[in-house]
Design a protein around this motif. Structure first.
Motif, mmCIF file in Angstrom:
data_model
loop_
_atom_site.group_PDB
_atom_site.id
_atom_site.type_symbol
_atom_site.label_atom_id
_atom_site.label_comp_id
_atom_site.label_asym_id
_atom_site.label_seq_id
_atom_site.Cartn_x
_atom_site.Cartn_y
_atom_site.Cartn_z
ATOM 1 N N PRO A 368 0.834 -1.207 0.000
ATOM 2 C CA PRO A 368 0.000 0.000 0.000
ATOM 3 C C PRO A 368 0.866 1.253 0.000
ATOM 4 N N ALA A 369 0.327 2.301 -0.610
ATOM 5 C CA ALA A 369 1.068 3.569 -0.635
ATOM 6 C C ALA A 369 1.179 4.126 0.769
ATOM 7 N N GLU A 370 2.358 4.572 1.078
ATOM 8 C CA GLU A 370 2.582 5.087 2.423
ATOM 9 C C GLU A 370 2.538 6.604 2.391
ATOM 10 N N PRO A 371 1.545 7.204 3.050
ATOM 11 C CA PRO A 371 1.413 8.652 2.931
ATOM 12 C C PRO A 371 2.549 9.419 3.599
ATOM 13 N N MET A 372 3.090 8.850 4.666
ATOM 14 C CA MET A 372 4.095 9.605 5.417
ATOM 15 C C MET A 372 5.510 9.146 5.088
ATOM 16 N N ALA A 373 5.667 8.386 4.042
ATOM 17 C CA ALA A 373 6.976 7.802 3.775
ATOM 18 C C ALA A 373 7.992 8.885 3.426
ATOM 19 N N VAL A 374 9.234 8.488 3.427
ATOM 20 C CA VAL A 374 10.320 9.416 3.139
ATOM 21 C C VAL A 374 10.162 9.918 1.707
ATOM 22 N N ASP A 375 10.349 11.185 1.566
ATOM 23 C CA ASP A 375 10.227 11.806 0.264
ATOM 24 C C ASP A 375 11.373 11.343 -0.632
ATOM 25 N N PRO A 376 11.073 10.714 -1.750
ATOM 26 C CA PRO A 376 12.158 10.224 -2.597
ATOM 27 C C PRO A 376 13.003 11.364 -3.174
ATOM 28 N N GLU A 377 12.419 12.549 -3.251
ATOM 29 C CA GLU A 377 13.172 13.692 -3.750
ATOM 30 C C GLU A 377 14.058 14.296 -2.662
ATOM 31 N N GLY A 378 13.809 13.868 -1.431
ATOM 32 C CA GLY A 378 14.483 14.478 -0.294
ATOM 33 C C GLY A 378 15.938 14.050 -0.197
ATOM 34 N N PRO A 379 16.429 13.882 1.014
ATOM 35 C CA PRO A 379 17.838 13.537 1.161
ATOM 36 C C PRO A 379 18.154 12.229 0.445
ATOM 37 N N ALA A 380 19.181 12.265 -0.367
ATOM 38 C CA ALA A 380 19.492 11.107 -1.188
ATOM 39 C C ALA A 380 20.080 9.972 -0.361
ATOM 40 N N ASP A 381 20.459 10.263 0.885
ATOM 41 C CA ASP A 381 21.136 9.235 1.662
ATOM 42 C C ASP A 381 20.168 8.258 2.309
ATOM 43 N N ARG B 111 12.088 -1.793 11.954
ATOM 44 C CA ARG B 111 11.426 -1.067 10.863
ATOM 45 C C ARG B 111 12.412 -0.141 10.160
ATOM 46 N N PHE B 112 13.309 0.458 10.942
ATOM 47 C CA PHE B 112 14.277 1.381 10.343
ATOM 48 C C PHE B 112 15.127 0.662 9.307
ATOM 49 N N TYR B 113 15.545 -0.558 9.625
ATOM 50 C CA TYR B 113 16.416 -1.273 8.692
ATOM 51 C C TYR B 113 15.639 -1.997 7.595
ATOM 52 N N LEU B 114 14.341 -1.786 7.533
ATOM 53 C CA LEU B 114 13.619 -2.176 6.325
ATOM 54 C C LEU B 114 13.704 -1.064 5.281
ATOM 55 N N LYS B 115 14.137 0.119 5.729
ATOM 56 C CA LYS B 115 14.190 1.277 4.829
ATOM 57 C C LYS B 115 15.623 1.758 4.631
ATOM 58 N N ASN B 116 16.522 1.332 5.469
ATOM 59 C CA ASN B 116 17.906 1.813 5.415
ATOM 60 C C ASN B 116 18.855 0.629 5.516
ATOM 61 N N THR B 117 20.109 0.876 5.167
ATOM 62 C CA THR B 117 21.096 -0.191 5.237
ATOM 63 C C THR B 117 22.101 0.097 6.349
ATOM 64 N N VAL B 118 22.629 -0.963 6.926
ATOM 65 C CA VAL B 118 23.600 -0.791 8.014
ATOM 66 C C VAL B 118 24.886 -0.157 7.490
ATOM 67 N N MET B 119 25.105 -0.239 6.166
ATOM 68 C CA MET B 119 26.335 0.342 5.622
ATOM 69 C C MET B 119 26.253 1.863 5.603
ATOM 70 N N ASP B 120 25.038 2.413 5.662
ATOM 71 C CA ASP B 120 24.881 3.863 5.781
ATOM 72 C C ASP B 120 24.867 4.285 7.248
ATOM 73 N N ASN B 293 29.652 3.304 3.942
ATOM 74 C CA ASN B 293 29.482 4.329 2.911
ATOM 75 C C ASN B 293 30.413 5.498 3.221
ATOM 76 N N PRO B 294 31.403 5.771 2.346
ATOM 77 C CA PRO B 294 32.368 6.840 2.676
ATOM 78 C C PRO B 294 31.718 8.214 2.775
ATOM 79 N N GLU B 295 30.529 8.343 2.179
ATOM 80 C CA GLU B 295 29.848 9.639 2.287
ATOM 81 C C GLU B 295 29.404 9.925 3.713
ATOM 82 N N LYS B 296 29.358 8.881 4.531
ATOM 83 C CA LYS B 296 28.862 9.056 5.896
ATOM 84 C C LYS B 296 30.000 9.136 6.918
ATOM 85 N N ILE B 297 31.247 8.979 6.473
ATOM 86 C CA ILE B 297 32.371 9.007 7.417
ATOM 87 C C ILE B 297 33.037 10.373 7.349
ATOM 88 N N PRO B 298 32.977 11.148 8.426
ATOM 89 C CA PRO B 298 33.586 12.472 8.403
ATOM 90 C C PRO B 298 35.080 12.371 8.107
#
Lengths: 387, 354
Positions: A368-381, B111-120, B293-298
């Motif tokens: 399902p579409a997530e209304p509050m999800a992270v903006d893909p245009e936002g921070p690229a990291d 939940r956080f690591y369903l959206k992000n990677t530990v390498m970041d 990710n080297p972009e994340k290492i000061p």
């Protein structure tokens, strides 16, 4: 010296510098004026009195007379807002209109008015605004929308500002004249309305005053009656004691009882009077009440969820070691925030039966579409998981 | 949502089948419920995307340097997260946080690591932030200073810097339905069944509670509902009591479908419900140090370049905004006319990413 001898003359002059708040006299001057002319004008308060400004540092700018030399000194203000003492006015304007000694504009004796405010620019502003308000008396009802009313108010303010600060006076006056001409009928109507309202207020006040008077009269009458009755009762007791041969104590008690009965009857009748008299007051409060917008109670959550109420039945009590401490807490320290074990139990029971029969997802359905999800245009990291 | 605006349409009028059940209205059901295949797919695509992004970063730093780096696989990432899930429990024991906080923090981390990677983002830092966030969302707040001072080598800024990122990755879905709550409800409700001995029940409850804790290490909460997990845990401790209770809940059917779900859940809990082998995780962590990710290492070139890029972008945006504001001021209306307002909106709709 002079101040020390004040007590001899029977007058007291309070020494007050410019910093003290006691700068204005409470009403029209107590000190006898040296002039025979009665000056009108000045700023009046709602009751119609003018409060005159008065200071120990007052000094006539022409003859240099000050309050030290002349305690009766009274300074008046010309239409060009320059001050002058009464004797100077009498002297300068004996032969009719003459130039103001400060600014040389032609003034008349009767143009001088008492001073109300310490600062003459304030005096002037108040006068200008009063003048403007007399003619620019349109109301909100006279405009189709708020925007035009606000525009009108802004125009009025601009005119007042121009007059106060002497900007384009001629043009502004022309503007006022044009306005007066265009809106003559409406100005008149609004003035009438205003007068009517004032009359209405006065009538109200008058009625109230009469009511109070009537009430006071009634009270006086009742008191008088009571007094008379007491006298009569006393006399009767004495008479009876003289003529009768019965027990004195019993006689006194009997007449006392009668007096009491009469008093209670009187109290009942007077309470009915007071009820009828408060009707005006009631009427007034009712008028204010009808203007109040009805208060519709706000219900924040008007949802209609199924809360699994048919899946469980709450018991009076459970065997529950976890909440023992709370239930044993007689002083209610743990329940201070409104915590109730029953509610916690109900929530837990609801959790236990919620979604028991929901089959797990399988395969690869579309998420399902997530209304509050992270903006893909936002921070690229933030790497998005959705492929 | 079936929010009816008329107050007179009371539940009496509508049958329960028309109304939305409470759990199905929750964000947990709507956004955090997946099939096992979906979970696996999400993790693998996330890993692939992350590896290619980091490889690019390495190449940008010094060409050819990425060829001899061995990146983590999705399974290795998951292993590392699992270790830190266990760490959250230890920390909660240290702080004496209630179970609610612990369970919520664990859910946040997973939940956080369903959206992000530990390498970041290394789970060591994210874990602290997730726990701190959980104390606040479950109404057991603790002062940031005292929180950071109890954890060695941690400053308040370490916790706070990631807070918005974590909240954003969670989609701001802070409310979580927990199996341990459901288990408490089962414990209460089983008492209403006839012929129950409290001793047996409390023994089963204790055991089931241990299984709920084990279930936190698994993916069960993404696949099954909290009540199903709680019932499975209860069933692990006492199968007879659990099935008796389940049958009592669904008196109309001879064999409630929920009983068929218990098997797979139990399997997951038994298979995945133990903390990972520390040696294996240590190996993963050693490799992670090389493939971060080297972009994340000061201090690295890529990091500095990235910072400069971000600053340049921010500056550009500021200038554009100032220009738009200036134009609006010149037009006379300080709040801008309709047209100008629209233009400003087009220029700038992500004000919150700094």
């Amino acid at each position: 010296m002079a101040q020390r001898n004040n007590w001899l003359r029977g007058t007291t002059i309070r020494k007050s510098g410019p910093s003290t708040s006691n700068n204005t006299r409470t009403n029209t001057p107590q000190l006898p004026s040296t002039s025979k002319t009665i000056y009108g004008g000045g700023v009046q308060d709602p009751s119609g009195r003018t409060t005159e400004y008065f200071s120990m540092d007052d000094k006539c700018p022409i003859c240099d007379t000050d309050r030290y030399l002349k305690p009766h000194l009274r300074l008046l203000v010309s239409p060009c807002y320059h001050r002058l003492c009464e004797s100077c006015i009498d002297r300068l304007y004996t032969l009719g209109p003459a130039p103001c000694p400060t600014c040389n504009t032609i003034q008349r004796k009767l143009g001088y008015t008492p001073q109300t405010f310490e600062d003459l620019t304030v005096e002037r502003e108040v006068a200008v605004r009063r003048r403007i308000a007399k003619e620019f008396n349109k109301r909100r009802e006279d405009f189709p929308d708020l925007r035009s009313y606000n525009d009108y108010l802004e125009e009025v303010e601009e005119i007042a500002f121009n007059l106060i600060n002497d900007i384009d006076v001629a043009e502004t006056e022309a503007r006022i004249a044009r306005y007066r001409q265009e809106n003559a009928a409406l100005i008149k109507l609004n003035q009438q309305r205003e007068e009517e309202y004032q009359r209405y207020l006065q009538e109200q006040e008058e009625m109230e005053r009469q009511e109070r008077e009537l009430r006071a009269q009634e009270l006086r009458r009742i008191e008088e009656e009571e007094r008379e009755e007491r006298e009569k009762g006393k006399q009767a007791i004495i008479d009876k004691l003289e003529t009768s041969d019965k027990d004195a104590a019993r006689l006194v008690a009997k007449s006392r009882m009668e007096a009491q009965r009469r008093a209670s009857a009187r109290a009942a009748s007077s309470s009915s009077i007071s009820f009828s008299q408060s009707s005006a007051h009631l009427l007034r409060t009712r008028a204010t009440q009808s203007a109040v917008v009805p208060d519709v109670p706000h219900i924040p959550l008007q949802d209609d969820y199924y809360a699994y109420d048919d899946m469980f039945k709450m018991q009076e009590t459970y065997h529950d070691p976890v909440s023992d401490a709370v239930r044993r807490d007689k002083e209610g320290i743990m329940r201070a925030g409104g915590y109730q074990v029953n509610q916690a139990w109900e929530r837990a029971l609801r959790f236990a039966v919620a979604g028991l029969d929901i089959a797990p997802l399988s395969g690869m359905p579309t998420p399902p579409a997530e209304p509050m999800a992270v903006d893909p245009e936002g921070p690229a990291d933030v790497v998005m998981a959705s492929a | 949502m079936t929010a009816s605006l008329t107050p007179d349409s009371q539940p009496v009028a509508s049958s329960s089948s028309q109304r939305q059940p409470l759990y199905e209205a929750s964000t947990q059901y709507r956004y955090w419920r997946f099939s096992p295949e979906q979970l696996a797919h999400m993790r693998s695509t996330l890993n692939v995307d992350a590896v290619s992004a980091i490889r690019d970063a390495f190449e940008a730093d010094s060409p050819g340097s990425s060829s001899n780096v061995s990146f983590l696989t999705a399974e290795e990432e998951h292993l590392l997260v699992k270790l830190y899930v266990g760490k959250i429990s230890q920390l909660c024991g240290h702080f004496r946080f209630p179970e609610e906080v612990e369970a919520t923090a664990v859910t946040y981390l997973k939940r956080f690591y369903l959206k992000n990677t530990v390498m970041d983002w290394h789970p060591k830092n994210v874990m602290l932030t997730a726990l701190f966030l959980a104390t606040k969302t479950t109404n057991h707040p603790i002062a940031l200073e005292s929180y950071a001072s109890h954890i060695p080598k941690t400053s308040p800024s370490d916790v706070l810097d990631l807070e918005f990122l974590v909240a954003q990755s969670l989609g701001f879905d802070f409310a979580v339905w927990h199996p341990h709550k459901a288990l408490w409800g089962i414990w209460l409700d089983v008492q209403t069944l006839p012929g129950i001995s409290i001793e047996d029940l409390s023994k089963a409850y204790e055991a089931a509670h241990g299984h709920v804790r084990a279930a936190r290490l698994t993916d069960a909460e993404f696949i099954y509902t909290p009540s199903q997990i709680a019932l499975a845990c209860f069933s692990l401790a006492s199968p007879t009591l659990a099935s008796a209770w389940a049958r009592a809940k669904f008196p109309s059917s001879a064999h409630p479908p929920v009983l068929d779900l218990l098997g797979p859940i139990k399997e997951i809990i038994i298979r995945d419900g133990s903390p990972p082998d520390v040696e294996a995780v240590r190996e993963v962590d050693r490799r992670l140090r090389l493939c971060k990710n080297p972009e994340k290492i000061p201090g690295t070139n890529v990091y500095i370049k990235k910072q400069q890029e971000q600053e340049r972008k921010a500056e550009e945006k500021r200038l554009r905004k100032a220009e738009a504001a200036r134009i609006a001021m010149e037009e006379g209306d300080p709040f801008g006319s309709e047209l100008v307002k629209k233009a400003v909106e087009d220029l700038d709709d992500d004000d919150d990413d700094d």
